[in-house]
Each structure stands twice: as structure tokens, then as C-alpha cells.
Motif scaffolding. Structure first.
Motif, PDB file in Angstrom:
ATOM      1  N   TYR A  67      -4.220  -0.033  10.656  1.00  0.00           N
ATOM      2  CA  TYR A  67      -5.477  -0.073  11.403  1.00  0.00           C
ATOM      3  C   TYR A  67      -6.543  -0.864  10.640  1.00  0.00           C
ATOM      4  O   TYR A  67      -7.225  -1.717  11.194  1.00  0.00           O
ATOM      5  CB  TYR A  67      -5.976   1.344  11.702  1.00  0.00           C
ATOM      6  N   SER A  68      -6.663  -0.573   9.344  1.00  0.00           N
ATOM      7  CA  SER A  68      -7.698  -1.236   8.538  1.00  0.00           C
ATOM      8  C   SER A  68      -7.458  -2.732   8.413  1.00  0.00           C
ATOM      9  O   SER A  68      -8.386  -3.494   8.179  1.00  0.00           O
ATOM     10  CB  SER A  68      -7.800  -0.594   7.150  1.00  0.00           C
ATOM     11  N   ARG A  69      -6.218  -3.158   8.595  1.00  0.00           N
ATOM     12  CA  ARG A  69      -5.898  -4.577   8.505  1.00  0.00           C
ATOM     13  C   ARG A  69      -5.790  -5.236   9.876  1.00  0.00           C
ATOM     14  O   ARG A  69      -5.395  -6.393   9.991  1.00  0.00           O
ATOM     15  CB  ARG A  69      -4.607  -4.757   7.735  1.00  0.00           C
ATOM     16  N   PRO A  95       3.367  15.260  -8.509  1.00  0.00           N
ATOM     17  CA  PRO A  95       4.198  15.895  -7.472  1.00  0.00           C
ATOM     18  C   PRO A  95       3.429  16.860  -6.572  1.00  0.00           C
ATOM     19  O   PRO A  95       3.854  17.147  -5.456  1.00  0.00           O
ATOM     20  CB  PRO A  95       5.271  16.642  -8.278  1.00  0.00           C
ATOM     21  N   GLY A  96       2.287  17.341  -7.011  1.00  0.00           N
ATOM     22  CA  GLY A  96       1.480  18.234  -6.185  1.00  0.00           C
ATOM     23  C   GLY A  96       0.665  17.493  -5.138  1.00  0.00           C
ATOM     24  O   GLY A  96       0.091  18.109  -4.226  1.00  0.00           O
ATOM     25  N   LEU A  97       0.613  16.187  -5.241  1.00  0.00           N
ATOM     26  CA  LEU A  97      -0.153  15.386  -4.294  1.00  0.00           C
ATOM     27  C   LEU A  97       0.643  15.246  -2.999  1.00  0.00           C
ATOM     28  O   LEU A  97       1.772  14.762  -2.999  1.00  0.00           O
ATOM     29  CB  LEU A  97      -0.425  13.999  -4.894  1.00  0.00           C
ATOM     30  N   LEU A  98       0.066  15.696  -1.913  1.00  0.00           N
ATOM     31  CA  LEU A  98       0.734  15.619  -0.617  1.00  0.00           C
ATOM     32  C   LEU A  98       0.029  14.591   0.245  1.00  0.00           C
ATOM     33  O   LEU A  98      -1.159  14.726   0.538  1.00  0.00           O
ATOM     34  CB  LEU A  98       0.727  16.984   0.074  1.00  0.00           C
ATOM     35  N   ALA A 119       0.833  -1.205   0.000  1.00  0.00           N
ATOM     36  CA  ALA A 119       0.000   0.000   0.000  1.00  0.00           C
ATOM     37  C   ALA A 119       0.864   1.250   0.000  1.00  0.00           C
ATOM     38  O   ALA A 119       0.581   2.209  -0.729  1.00  0.00           O
ATOM     39  CB  ALA A 119      -0.927  -0.002   1.216  1.00  0.00           C
ATOM     40  N   MET A 120       1.941   1.226   0.769  1.00  0.00           N
ATOM     41  CA  MET A 120       2.807   2.392   0.828  1.00  0.00           C
ATOM     42  C   MET A 120       3.525   2.626  -0.507  1.00  0.00           C
ATOM     43  O   MET A 120       3.724   3.773  -0.912  1.00  0.00           O
ATOM     44  CB  MET A 120       3.811   2.248   1.976  1.00  0.00           C
ATOM     45  N   ALA A 161      -0.883   7.636   6.565  1.00  0.00           N
ATOM     46  CA  ALA A 161      -1.368   6.621   5.626  1.00  0.00           C
ATOM     47  C   ALA A 161      -0.977   5.230   6.105  1.00  0.00           C
ATOM     48  O   ALA A 161      -1.800   4.307   6.084  1.00  0.00           O
ATOM     49  CB  ALA A 161      -0.811   6.888   4.229  1.00  0.00           C
ATOM     50  N   ALA A 162       0.260   5.069   6.547  1.00  0.00           N
ATOM     51  CA  ALA A 162       0.710   3.757   7.042  1.00  0.00           C
ATOM     52  C   ALA A 162      -0.096   3.337   8.276  1.00  0.00           C
ATOM     53  O   ALA A 162      -0.502   2.191   8.400  1.00  0.00           O
ATOM     54  CB  ALA A 162       2.204   3.788   7.371  1.00  0.00           C
ATOM     55  N   ALA A 163      -0.354   4.276   9.152  1.00  0.00           N
ATOM     56  CA  ALA A 163      -1.138   3.968  10.351  1.00  0.00           C
ATOM     57  C   ALA A 163      -2.558   3.558   9.952  1.00  0.00           C
ATOM     58  O   ALA A 163      -3.123   2.618  10.541  1.00  0.00           O
ATOM     59  CB  ALA A 163      -1.167   5.182  11.283  1.00  0.00           C
TER      60      ALA A 163
END
Length: 148
Positions: free
Chosen positions: A144-146, A129-132, A117-118, A138-140
Motif C-alpha cells: 500500500y505504501s508503495r 522470538p517474542g516479537l509477533l 521489507a519482508m 505487514a506485506a499489505a
């Protein structure tokens, strides 16, 4: 006959293996080869059937070996031990070797981890590149979802 060269696998499977290979710093075929060898080295539930057939039905026919199955030798250059494991498993499953190997490759790609996922998030940020994205958050969220 189910071909098992990388380009003949579903697009999502192909993308997962390419992403993982890139992250591992390996050519994609070498990465898939290592995954297949590792899979052959792990015991799976079907191995109980393989063992039973070997003990109780030594004459049980092997799997169909078609040109798609030959990719295991030609494309992935699998060692004899891995080839033997996969032929035993395919015979126990009652399917041609190429179908069994293709199914296992697709299953390997579907077994995603937090790292997968990462990697997808990183690829998205490279494409845009504009996506922050807060990678720690995200990793957390993925963990959590798993339920990790």
C-alpha cells in the motif's frame, strides 16, 4: 579511489546485499556478482551517451582504472562483456570506474522491493522470538505504501 569490495560499501548497502544473498541461498559475493551482471545486461539511460560517444567520438578516453576498479575483476569475477559495459558507462559519466561501480552497487541496494521489507521483518522476528508480526498485514502495508 573508491573501493568496491563489499566491506568497503556503506553498512546499509552491505546489510541489504547480505540479506538478499541469504534469502537467495547464495554466498554474498556470488549474489552481488549476479546483480552486477544483470545490471550490465539492462539498458540504462546513460547507455544513450555511451552510444553517442562510440559513434561520434570514437577516441573518447576511457575511465580511470584504479585498484578499486580491479575488484570488479578480482572480487566479483565479472565477465568481459559486463566489464566492457561498466567501463563505457563510467567513461560516459566522466568518472573513475571504481566510483561508478560503487555508486551503482549502492543504488542497487537502495532499490528495495516488498520482498526486502519482508526479509527485514523476518530478521527482526528471528532476533526477538517474542516479537509477533502479522506478515500478511505487514506485506499489505508495504504494498500500500508503495502504491502497489
Amino acid at each position: 579511489m573508491a573501493l568496491i569490495e563489499l566491506e568497503d560499501l556503506p553498512a546499509a548497502t552491505n546489510a541489504v546485499f547480505r540479506r538478499r544473498a541469504r534469502a537467495a541461498g547464495l554466498p554474498v559475493l556470488e549474489y552481488v556478482r549476479r546483480e552486477l551482471i544483470a545490471l550490465a545486461g539492462r539498458r540504462v539511460p546513460l547507455d544513450a551517451v555511451v552510444d553517442f560517444l562510440a559513434e561520434e567520438r570514437p577516441g573518447h578516453p576511457g575511465p580511470e582504472i584504479d585498484s578499486g576498479a580491479m575488484a570488479l575483476l578480482d572480487v566479483y569475477d565479472l565477465p568481459a562483456e559486463a566489464w566492457s559495459v561498466f567501463t563505457g558507462r563510467a567513461a560516459a559519466a566522466g568518472m573513475p570506474l571504481s566510483d561508478y561501480a560503487r555508486r551503482e552497487l549502492i543504488a542497487l541496494a537502495r532499490r528495495s522491493a516488498v520482498d526486502d521489507a519482508m526479509l527485514e521483518f523476518r530478521e527482526a522476528m528471528e532476533r526477538d522470538p517474542g516479537l509477533l508480526i502479522d506478515m500478511e498485514a505487514a506485506a499489505a502495508s508495504v504494498r500500500y505504501s508503495r502504491g502497489l
